[in-house]
Motif scaffolding. Structure first.
Motif, PDB file in Angstrom:
ATOM      1  N   VAL A   1      -6.604   1.038 -18.582  1.00 43.82           N
ATOM      2  CA  VAL A   1      -6.021  -0.193 -18.053  1.00 43.82           C
ATOM      3  C   VAL A   1      -5.590   0.008 -16.606  1.00 43.82           C
ATOM      4  N   ASN A   2      -5.017   1.178 -16.311  1.00 43.08           N
ATOM      5  CA  ASN A   2      -4.593   1.489 -14.948  1.00 43.08           C
ATOM      6  C   ASN A   2      -5.557   2.437 -14.236  1.00 43.08           C
ATOM      7  N   ARG A   3      -6.707   2.652 -14.829  1.00 47.20           N
ATOM      8  CA  ARG A   3      -7.787   3.408 -14.183  1.00 47.20           C
ATOM      9  C   ARG A   3      -9.065   2.597 -14.340  1.00 47.20           C
ATOM     10  N   TYR A   4      -9.052   1.438 -13.727  1.00 48.57           N
ATOM     11  CA  TYR A   4     -10.105   0.445 -13.939  1.00 48.57           C
ATOM     12  C   TYR A   4     -10.973   0.299 -12.698  1.00 48.57           C
ATOM     13  N   PHE A   5     -10.331   0.035 -11.551  1.00 46.61           N
ATOM     14  CA  PHE A   5     -11.007  -0.034 -10.259  1.00 46.61           C
ATOM     15  C   PHE A   5     -10.339   0.966  -9.307  1.00 46.61           C
ATOM     16  N   ARG A   6     -11.105   1.870  -8.758  1.00 43.31           N
ATOM     17  CA  ARG A   6     -10.510   2.843  -7.843  1.00 43.31           C
ATOM     18  C   ARG A   6      -9.856   2.158  -6.643  1.00 43.31           C
ATOM     19  N   ASP A   7     -10.528   1.161  -6.083  1.00 39.64           N
ATOM     20  CA  ASP A   7     -10.006   0.526  -4.882  1.00 39.64           C
ATOM     21  C   ASP A   7      -8.867  -0.442  -5.159  1.00 39.64           C
ATOM     22  N   ARG A   8      -8.633  -0.752  -6.428  1.00 48.98           N
ATOM     23  CA  ARG A   8      -7.616  -1.756  -6.744  1.00 48.98           C
ATOM     24  C   ARG A   8      -6.493  -1.225  -7.627  1.00 48.98           C
ATOM     25  N   CYS A   9      -6.676  -0.077  -8.233  1.00 47.37           N
ATOM     26  CA  CYS A   9      -5.616   0.488  -9.064  1.00 47.37           C
ATOM     27  C   CYS A   9      -4.724   1.332  -8.168  1.00 47.37           C
ATOM     28  N   CYS A  10      -3.639   0.748  -7.717  1.00 49.26           N
ATOM     29  CA  CYS A  10      -2.781   1.387  -6.725  1.00 49.26           C
ATOM     30  C   CYS A  10      -1.348   1.409  -7.253  1.00 49.26           C
ATOM     31  N   PRO A  11      -0.726   2.579  -7.304  1.00 48.27           N
ATOM     32  CA  PRO A  11       0.670   2.640  -7.761  1.00 48.27           C
ATOM     33  C   PRO A  11       1.563   1.772  -6.875  1.00 48.27           C
ATOM     34  N   LEU A  12       2.585   1.199  -7.491  1.00 51.81           N
ATOM     35  CA  LEU A  12       3.471   0.308  -6.748  1.00 51.81           C
ATOM     36  C   LEU A  12       4.160   1.040  -5.597  1.00 51.81           C
ATOM     37  N   GLU A  13       4.461   2.304  -5.797  1.00 51.37           N
ATOM     38  CA  GLU A  13       5.111   3.078  -4.724  1.00 51.37           C
ATOM     39  C   GLU A  13       4.202   3.157  -3.496  1.00 51.37           C
ATOM     40  N   LYS A  14       2.901   3.304  -3.721  1.00 48.61           N
ATOM     41  CA  LYS A  14       1.966   3.360  -2.597  1.00 48.61           C
ATOM     42  C   LYS A  14       1.857   2.007  -1.923  1.00 48.61           C
ATOM     43  N   ILE A  15       1.815   0.922  -2.719  1.00 51.54           N
ATOM     44  CA  ILE A  15       1.786  -0.422  -2.144  1.00 51.54           C
ATOM     45  C   ILE A  15       3.013  -0.639  -1.271  1.00 51.54           C
ATOM     46  N   GLU A  16       4.162  -0.166  -1.742  1.00 53.79           N
ATOM     47  CA  GLU A  16       5.390  -0.347  -0.956  1.00 53.79           C
ATOM     48  C   GLU A  16       5.307   0.389   0.375  1.00 53.79           C
TER      49      GLU A  16
ATOM     50  N   THR B   1       5.490  -1.636   3.860  1.00 51.32           N
ATOM     51  CA  THR B   1       6.538  -1.288   4.821  1.00 51.32           C
ATOM     52  C   THR B   1       5.924  -0.890   6.159  1.00 51.32           C
ATOM     53  N   GLY B   2       4.857  -0.098   6.125  1.00 49.24           N
ATOM     54  CA  GLY B   2       4.171   0.283   7.359  1.00 49.24           C
ATOM     55  C   GLY B   2       3.590  -0.915   8.080  1.00 49.24           C
ATOM     56  N   MET B   3       3.032  -1.857   7.332  1.00 48.86           N
ATOM     57  CA  MET B   3       2.502  -3.070   7.950  1.00 48.86           C
ATOM     58  C   MET B   3       3.626  -3.890   8.574  1.00 48.86           C
ATOM     59  N   ALA B   4       4.758  -4.009   7.867  1.00 47.23           N
ATOM     60  CA  ALA B   4       5.889  -4.760   8.397  1.00 47.23           C
ATOM     61  C   ALA B   4       6.401  -4.131   9.691  1.00 47.23           C
ATOM     62  N   GLU B   5       6.474  -2.815   9.729  1.00 46.31           N
ATOM     63  CA  GLU B   5       6.937  -2.124  10.932  1.00 46.31           C
ATOM     64  C   GLU B   5       6.007  -2.375  12.112  1.00 46.31           C
ATOM     65  N   ARG B   6       4.733  -2.597  11.832  1.00 47.69           N
ATOM     66  CA  ARG B   6       3.740  -2.834  12.881  1.00 47.69           C
ATOM     67  C   ARG B   6       3.543  -4.322  13.169  1.00 47.69           C
TER      68      ARG B   6
ATOM     69  N   VAL C   1       9.311  -5.074  -3.768  1.00 47.43           N
ATOM     70  CA  VAL C   1       8.627  -4.345  -2.699  1.00 47.43           C
ATOM     71  C   VAL C   1       8.868  -5.021  -1.349  1.00 47.43           C
ATOM     72  N   LEU C   2       8.685  -6.329  -1.300  1.00 48.28           N
ATOM     73  CA  LEU C   2       8.856  -7.061  -0.054  1.00 48.28           C
ATOM     74  C   LEU C   2      10.321  -7.037   0.410  1.00 48.28           C
ATOM     75  N   GLU C   3      11.240  -7.115  -0.524  1.00 52.08           N
ATOM     76  CA  GLU C   3      12.660  -7.067  -0.148  1.00 52.08           C
ATOM     77  C   GLU C   3      13.018  -5.724   0.475  1.00 52.08           C
ATOM     78  N   ARG C   4      12.525  -4.650  -0.095  1.00 47.00           N
ATOM     79  CA  ARG C   4      12.832  -3.329   0.464  1.00 47.00           C
ATOM     80  C   ARG C   4      12.133  -3.127   1.804  1.00 47.00           C
ATOM     81  N   ALA C   5      10.898  -3.628   1.934  1.00 46.93           N
ATOM     82  CA  ALA C   5      10.209  -3.548   3.225  1.00 46.93           C
ATOM     83  C   ALA C   5      10.939  -4.381   4.266  1.00 46.93           C
TER      84      ALA C   5
END
Length: 563
Positions: free
Chosen positions: A322-337, A341-346, A366-370
């Motif tokens: 279920v969480n190993r379905y698409f390599r390009d789309r299965c991303c841990p929430l910590e990595k998304i954050e 955050t990096g995008m927001a800083e830029r 995620v968005l609140e912490r970013a």
């Protein structure tokens, strides 16, 4: 804005012009000067502005609306799949799908791979199931078949062509479904297991992609669409749109949210943003073609793996995939954050897919912490899909300044959500009335594989909350017809930062409109979907005119010539 002092190039009069401006003005006539609306109002006032070269066209009581804008449509991908494969989108039965496969096979030499578009779920079909491998064998006995849908469905020749057998090892991501008794593949490939058929879906040459875009954009124009937003376009494919824009060959306006793989390390992803200086911090390009955001991050996914409160029912995907379905789309929430955050800083704005109520809650966190690191409240970050937002999310959404782009395709796909999430929970989907009442900006996408779509089905769904064949869906959230029309026009202009220049019929705004065969505000509800688009203008230029409107339709007065 004040009317233009110049004589108009075109006046449409004698009709009902639904402006969707802030006052919900409805008038009789509209004038166009250059590529902008120059005047709206009563017939006599607008016609008084006509000069000797003004084209004056009698609407004969017909209705004019702002052109439709689709806030999320993977147009290029859908166009390639439909134009070069079997069109099975929105099929009603297994028989429909097999007929489409059979017809496509007849057009191809023996041994050529039959592919298809998607846009269907087994639970939509009258049989309540997908075609079997054996049925696909009979439909195309001399061709490998690779059928797209919820999963990838192969016939026996396709399994042989791509060497998928009992001994084939499972991929790192995705799943090859095998018969539990014999171990033989059933023909169903899930997630990245579909990459085993990559030879069937080779990257088409630029000329083929260009042909598909021209075909698709012209069909969109025929549906009354004047703006499309590509939600997650491969950056390499932006060049095909740019070429059309450079040649002034785009029949409709295009805004792009570029896709982003989350497979590389975070540092590499963020470093890659340097290639997009034009979108830092706000949209680049003109109003024909622009990039409005970079990054389409998957914090959630399809209905059978959606992060919702109830347990998923009828799950065919193994638990460990279920969480190993698409390599390009299965991303841990910590990595998304870290990416957000990096995008927001830029200074970048992006989009995040979150459909389930649990996923939406996590993404807001995620968005609140970013946002605590770098203010993103004026960036209009997009939350896409948002099938099950909850009242407790409203305050957080407003504080973050996010824009929602849910889809109206649940008019068609409702049975899939009811199957996986249960009827009671599925009946809480798409709470558009509540979201609008809470002051949250809500656009509307389609994300369906069919080209062209009937956008009057969207109006029908939003107003009546009736699904295609399965009864009402969360009827308490029904909108008025004007509210529904606004979601397909001015509200979608807000998604792309263009609410001041398009999306409504007002002096000074881009002259994008559609002339309709019926008034969507008054036609009986059961006839909304039968409304036809007779004429589409983009920037005052005719990009579609129905062939069967007849010689007297939209007839000009003696002052001008026909539009």
């Amino acid at each position: 804005m004040q009317p233009s002092p110049l004589a108009p190039d075109l006046i449409l009069y004698g009709g009902k012009v639904i402006t969707v401006d802030a006052r919900s003005t409805v008038c009789e006539a509209v004038a166009v000067t250059g590529d902008r609306f120059s005047s709206v109002g009563r017939d006599r006032d607008v016609l008084a502005r006509a000069g000797p070269d003004t084209r004056c066209v009698d609407l004969a009581g017909r209705t004019v609306v702002p052109g439709f804008i689709d806030a999320h449509f993977r147009l290029l991908d859908r166009a390639l799949a439909q134009l070069h494969g079997a069109d099975v989108s929105l099929a009603e039965s297994v028989t429909d799908i097999l007929d489409a496969v059979r017809d496509t096979a007849r057009r191809l030499p023996a041994g050529a791979v039959v592919t298809s578009n998607a846009g269907w779920y087994p639970y939509m079909l009258k049989e309540g199931r997908a075609p079997t491998r054996e049925e696909l064998d009979r439909a195309a006995p001399h061709h490998p078949v690779v059928l797209s849908g919820e999963f990838r469905y192969l016939n026996t020749r396709a399994l042989e062509r791509f060497d998928i057998r009992r001994t084939t090892e499972q991929p790192e991501y995705g799943w090859i479904e095998k018969d539990p008794d014999t171990g033989e593949p059933t023909g169903v490939l899930m997630g990245d297991a579909a990459l085993l058929t990559r030879g069937a879906h080779t990257d088409p040459p630029p000329a083929v992609k260009q042909e598909a875009l021209v075909w698709a954009l012209n069909r969109c124009a025929a549906a009354g669409v004047t703006g499309v937003r590509e939600g997650g376009l491969d950056p390499a494919d932006l060049t095909h749109y740019q070429k059309m824009a450079e040649n002034d060959a785009l029949p409709v306006r295009v805004s792009v949210q570029l896709g982003m793989s989350t497979a590389p390390p975070v540092e590499e992803i963020l470093a890659g943003l340097e290639q997009f200086p034009g979108v830092n911090p706000f949209p680049s390009g003109d109003h024909r073609l622009r990039v409005d955001r970079v990054g389409y991050l998957f914090a959630d996914d399809d209905y059978h793996r959606m992060d919702v409160t109830p347990a998923i029912r009828g799950q065919r995907v193994p638990a460990d995939r279920v969480n190993r379905y698409f390599r390009d789309r299965c991303c841990p929430l910590e990595k998304i954050e870290r990416i957000v955050t990096g995008m927001a800083e830029r200074g970048f704005s992006g989009g995040i897919l979150a459909g389930g109520d649990v996923a939406i809650d996590k993404v807001l966190g995620v968005l609140e912490r970013a946002n605590a690191v770098a203010d993103l409240t004026d960036r209009r970050w997009v939350l896409s899909q948002v099938v099950y937002p909850r009242p407790e999310h409203h305050r957080r959404m407003r504080a973050l300044g996010v824009v929602l782009t849910p889809m109206w395709h649940h008019h068609h796909y409702y049975p899939a959500l009811a199957h996986y999430h249960g009827v009671d929970f599925a009946q809480t989907m798409d709470p558009f009335r509540s979201l609008r009442a809470a002051g949250i900006p809500v656009g509307l996408g389609s994300d369906i594989s069919k080209i062209p779509l009937n956008y009057f089905e969207a109006l029908f769904y939003l107003h009546t909350r009736q699904s295609r064949r399965w009864g009402p869906v969360n009827p308490e959230e029904a909108l008025s017809r004007e509210e529904a029309l606004r979601m397909l026009t001015i509200d979608n202009a807000y998604v792309t930062f263009e609410e001041d220049v398009k999306g409504s019929i007002e002096p000074g705004k881009l002259a994008d409109l559609a002339v309709l065969s019926a008034d969507p505000l008054t036609v009986p509800a059961d006839r909304i979907t039968s409304t036809r688009v007779l004429l589409t203008l983009v920037g005052g230029r005719v990009v579609h005119r129905a062939a069967d409107t007849g010689p007297d339709a939209l007839r000009p007065t003696e002052k001008g010539r026909e539009a």
